[in-house]
Write a protein that holds these residues in place. Structure first.
Motif, PDB file in Angstrom:
ATOM      1  N   GLY A  37      58.897   1.514 -48.286  1.00 54.54           N
ATOM      2  CA  GLY A  37      59.024   0.051 -48.281  1.00 54.54           C
ATOM      3  C   GLY A  37      60.383  -0.468 -48.700  1.00 54.54           C
ATOM      4  N   PRO A  38      60.905  -0.075 -49.879  1.00 51.10           N
ATOM      5  CA  PRO A  38      62.212  -0.594 -50.280  1.00 51.10           C
ATOM      6  C   PRO A  38      63.356  -0.119 -49.385  1.00 51.10           C
ATOM      7  N   VAL A  39      63.214   1.080 -48.820  1.00 54.74           N
ATOM      8  CA  VAL A  39      64.269   1.576 -47.929  1.00 54.74           C
ATOM      9  C   VAL A  39      64.290   0.757 -46.642  1.00 54.74           C
ATOM     10  N   VAL A  40      63.117   0.466 -46.096  1.00 55.95           N
ATOM     11  CA  VAL A  40      63.032  -0.379 -44.896  1.00 55.95           C
ATOM     12  C   VAL A  40      63.620  -1.763 -45.177  1.00 55.95           C
ATOM     13  N   ALA A  41      63.239  -2.352 -46.300  1.00 47.90           N
ATOM     14  CA  ALA A  41      63.749  -3.682 -46.654  1.00 47.90           C
ATOM     15  C   ALA A  41      65.265  -3.662 -46.824  1.00 47.90           C
ATOM     16  N   ALA A  42      65.784  -2.630 -47.476  1.00 54.23           N
ATOM     17  CA  ALA A  42      67.226  -2.542 -47.696  1.00 54.23           C
ATOM     18  C   ALA A  42      67.984  -2.410 -46.380  1.00 54.23           C
ATOM     19  N   PHE A  43      67.532  -1.524 -45.501  1.00 52.97           N
ATOM     20  CA  PHE A  43      68.203  -1.374 -44.205  1.00 52.97           C
ATOM     21  C   PHE A  43      68.132  -2.668 -43.394  1.00 52.97           C
ATOM     22  N   ALA A  44      67.001  -3.350 -43.450  1.00 51.32           N
ATOM     23  CA  ALA A  44      66.855  -4.602 -42.702  1.00 51.32           C
ATOM     24  C   ALA A  44      67.807  -5.669 -43.242  1.00 51.32           C
ATOM     25  N   ILE A  45      67.907  -5.773 -44.552  1.00 50.48           N
ATOM     26  CA  ILE A  45      68.783  -6.782 -45.143  1.00 50.48           C
ATOM     27  C   ILE A  45      70.248  -6.456 -44.866  1.00 50.48           C
ATOM     28  N   ILE A  46      70.617  -5.197 -44.943  1.00 49.94           N
ATOM     29  CA  ILE A  46      71.999  -4.811 -44.648  1.00 49.94           C
ATOM     30  C   ILE A  46      72.352  -5.151 -43.206  1.00 49.94           C
TER      31      ILE A  46
END
Length: 133
Positions: A37-46
């Motif tokens: 979850g946090p990895v997906v969110a981080a890549f999406a925000i970047i």
């Protein structure tokens, strides 16, 4: 950008899903979602910015993992399996949405062997007044 905003929300949802849907007692499922979850969110925000737009593609393998995780990790909860499959399919599909590109930055490595690069075109358009005659 709208697709990456949705992917960020899906990443946040993955972090909360085990508590909201009530399968916190299965540590394997909860741990998997708390990692992905946090990895997906981080890549999406970047990938919200044009210069880093290609980072959105890093979510594709994570979406594929979420599609395969119920069978590889042996999920016994059908609600968790459905959630993982749905969220994985959405993340995978939304990872390939490019978004609107308004400007071009640099040119990458290929600009080294191109004969008419962007900065050469700009130099021809702009008159040079700072050169002494």
């Amino acid at each position: 950008m709208w697709a990456q905003v949705i992917n960020a929300i899906l990443g946040i949802w993955l972090m909360a899903a085990s508590s909201v849907l009530g399968y916190t007692n299965d540590k394997t499922i909860a741990d998997n979602e708390h990692i992905v979850g946090p990895v997906v969110a981080a890549f999406a925000i970047i990938s919200w910015w044009e210069a880093t737009r290609t980072v959105r593609l890093y979510n594709a393998p994570l979406g594929l993992w979420l599609l395969l995780a119920p069978w590889i990790l042996g999920y016994e909860n059908s609600l968790a399996t459905g959630n993982s499959m749905l969220v994985g399919a959405l993340i995978l599909g939304l990872s390939f949405v490019k978004g609107k590109i308004e400007e071009s930055y640099g040119g990458g490595w290929s600009s080294l062997w191109k004969s008419d690069t962007l900065h050469e075109q700009e130099a021809r358009r702009t008159p040079r007044t700072d050169i002494e005659k």
